[in-house]
Design an enzyme around this catalytic site. Structure first.
Site, mmCIF file in Angstrom:
data_model
loop_
_atom_site.group_PDB
_atom_site.id
_atom_site.type_symbol
_atom_site.label_atom_id
_atom_site.label_comp_id
_atom_site.label_asym_id
_atom_site.label_seq_id
_atom_site.Cartn_x
_atom_site.Cartn_y
_atom_site.Cartn_z
ATOM 1 N N SER A 230 4.665 -5.289 -6.892
ATOM 2 C CA SER A 230 4.407 -6.596 -6.305
ATOM 3 C C SER A 230 4.717 -6.561 -4.822
ATOM 4 C CB SER A 230 5.279 -7.667 -6.984
ATOM 5 O OG SER A 230 5.274 -8.866 -6.225
ATOM 6 N N LYS A 231 3.788 -7.064 -3.997
ATOM 7 C CA LYS A 231 4.023 -7.104 -2.556
ATOM 8 C C LYS A 231 5.177 -8.030 -2.209
ATOM 9 C CE LYS A 231 -0.699 -6.018 -1.104
ATOM 10 N NZ LYS A 231 -1.880 -6.472 -0.343
ATOM 11 N N ARG A 232 5.402 -9.044 -3.036
ATOM 12 C CA ARG A 232 6.479 -9.983 -2.736
ATOM 13 C C ARG A 232 7.848 -9.426 -3.099
ATOM 14 N NH1 ARG A 232 4.549 -15.153 -5.943
ATOM 15 N NH2 ARG A 232 3.998 -13.483 -7.390
#
Length: 463
Positions: A230-232
């Protein structure tokens, strides 16, 4: 994806095209385009055509091509393959919630607007003044396609996808089909999350009487626990993060090759040119590869040790200037770092470790701080050791590593009868402020006799 796009283009004599797909204005970030340019160039994946370099099919920003898409929308409307939809966002949100609550077997848009004029739709609830355009998915829509990597692939049935938004911007689905056709794209390489959208794209090609390109869907990277990255939640999902941490671009490129492709030859260490020379889509692994930073750390260490020390020093300076730790290196800093780099090269994992290991060399004598753990390990004889060391070094000529080692060994090991493993501890603490440091005698040579004696005397004064 860019790595494999570039590799295939290089292997076949084609062009690697960088197109900015910025039609989603809600998610648009102003500086993201420049970050794409900077990071792709840093990792060594330059493009043949793109917004900043031009090309025969410019412009390469979709936001600058809006007039290009409208005729294709009109053609789809005229042929009955698309229709206007006036449903408000509130109605659509309610429809989704209702379908989820009822666990409906068929979800998606319910075609309330299909076949209606604006006036007929306006008398119904949930009306919006500005319509979108949806493509009409036929009941017999083909759901199977041939993937360059995966062979025959089955995808779920799509719903009536929006292809032109109320703000006049096309969605990704229409824009990429039109642009890929107009720009002569032969191969589309993208992540496997786009497999479900491919039937929509193939239908649009069919509706518009165009020939679709070949599709290659790369596997998604996974965390070590097999979960999707996940980029977050995972900073490593941002390419610029690797530059910030001090990884070498050639090591990162090699690492990314290995994630979805077998080693080139007998070694896992391989250049991009070697990767390109034997490139074959059949070798791509479709199972989600594990993104293991330990493997990258190992590779980065291999590349660091393979560099000439003078080149490594240049890389370290570039890293420090990029991160802002050094706003702009002075000639004196560059020269000292060049001379010090061989002392840490074998122990360096990433470029960001260099300055902490050498910080004592770039610290004024008066500003050197002795760490608490280093001071705590000083023995009861530390004052005696420092006195003997100072006396041995005061008249030493030349003040070079071999001579320093010989003088201190004579004073501490032979003169005081200390074991070598304990003899030089107080000297190391005085010189570096730490228990652990690069090779001591070479470090003292770099500092100079005056600076070394100043530091040893300063520590001695506190005992």
């Amino acid at each position: 994806m860019s790595l494999f796009n570039k590799a295939y283009a290089e292997a076949t004599g084609g062009a690697f095209v960088l197109r900015i797909e910025d039609t989603d204005r809600v998610r648009y970030v102003a500086d993201s385009e420049q970050q794409i340019f900077d990071t792709l160039r840093w990792v060594g994946l330059p493009w043949n055509e793109g917004p900043d370099v031009g090309g025969p099919y410019a412009p390469y920003r979709q936001s600058e091509r809006l007039d290009t898409y409208r005729p294709f929308v009109e053609k789809l409307l005229a042929s009955g393959h698309a229709y206007y939809c006036w449903c408000s966002t509130e109605r659509l949100a309610g429809l989704r919630a209702e379908q989820q609550a009822s666990k409906a077997s068929v979800t998606g848009y319910d075609r309330l607007c299909l076949g209606k004029t604006r006036e007929e739709r306006a008398v119904l609830s949930g009306f919006s003044e500005t319509p979108v355009v949806r493509m009409l998915i036929p009941d017999d829509a083909p759901l199977t396609f041939t993937d360059v990597i995966r062979g025959e692939v089955n995808a779920p049935r799509p719903d009536d996808q929006v292809i032109l938004k109320a703000d006049g911007f096309p969605t990704y689905h229409l824009a990429v089909v039109v642009d890929d056709h107009l720009m002569g794209i032969t191969h589309v390489v993208r992540g496997e999350e786009w497999i479900s959208s491919t039937p929509k794209h193939i239908l649009l090609y069919e509706f518009l009487g165009l020939t679709p390109p070949a599709f290659a869907h790369m596997p998604l990277l996974r965390n070590t626990d097999k979960s999707k990255i996940s980029k977050r939640k995972n900073p490593a999902a941002r390419l610029v993060w690797f530059r910030e941490q001090g990884y070498l671009p050639e090591a990162l490129r090699n690492f990314l090759q290995l994630l979805a492709y077998p080693p080139v030859g007998d070694s896992e260490v391989a250049t991009f040119d070697e990767f390109v020379a034997g490139f074959d889509w059949a070798k791509v692994n479709t199972v989600g590869p594990i993104f293991d930073l330990k493997k990258l750390d190992w590779l980065n260490g291999e590349y660091i040790r393979a560099l000439a020390p003078v080149e490594l020093a240049v890389r370290i300076v570039e890293h420090l200037e990029f991160t802002g730790e050094w706003a702009e290196a002075t000639d004196a800093q560059r020269e000292l770092l060049r001379r010090a780099t061989p002392l840490i090269q074998e122990r360096l994992g990433v470029l960001s470790e260099a300055l902490p290991k050498l910080a004592f060399l770039f610290t004024a004598d008066a500003d050197l701080v002795v760490a608490d753990d280093a001071r705590a390990q000083l023995g009861a004889n530390a004052a005696e050791v420092l006195d003997a060391s100072i006396a041995a070094l005061e008249a030493l000529e030349p003040f070079a590593a071999d001579e320093i080692q010989a003088a201190l060994r004579a004073a501490l090991v032979d003169g005081l009868g200390l074991k070598p493993r304990f003899a030089f501890g107080p000297v190391r603490v005085g010189i570096t402020g730490s228990r652990v440091s690069p090779p001591l005698f070479e470090s003292m040579e770099l500092l100079s006799r005056e600076s070394s004696l100043t530091r040893l005397r300063a520590l001695r004064a506190t005992l």
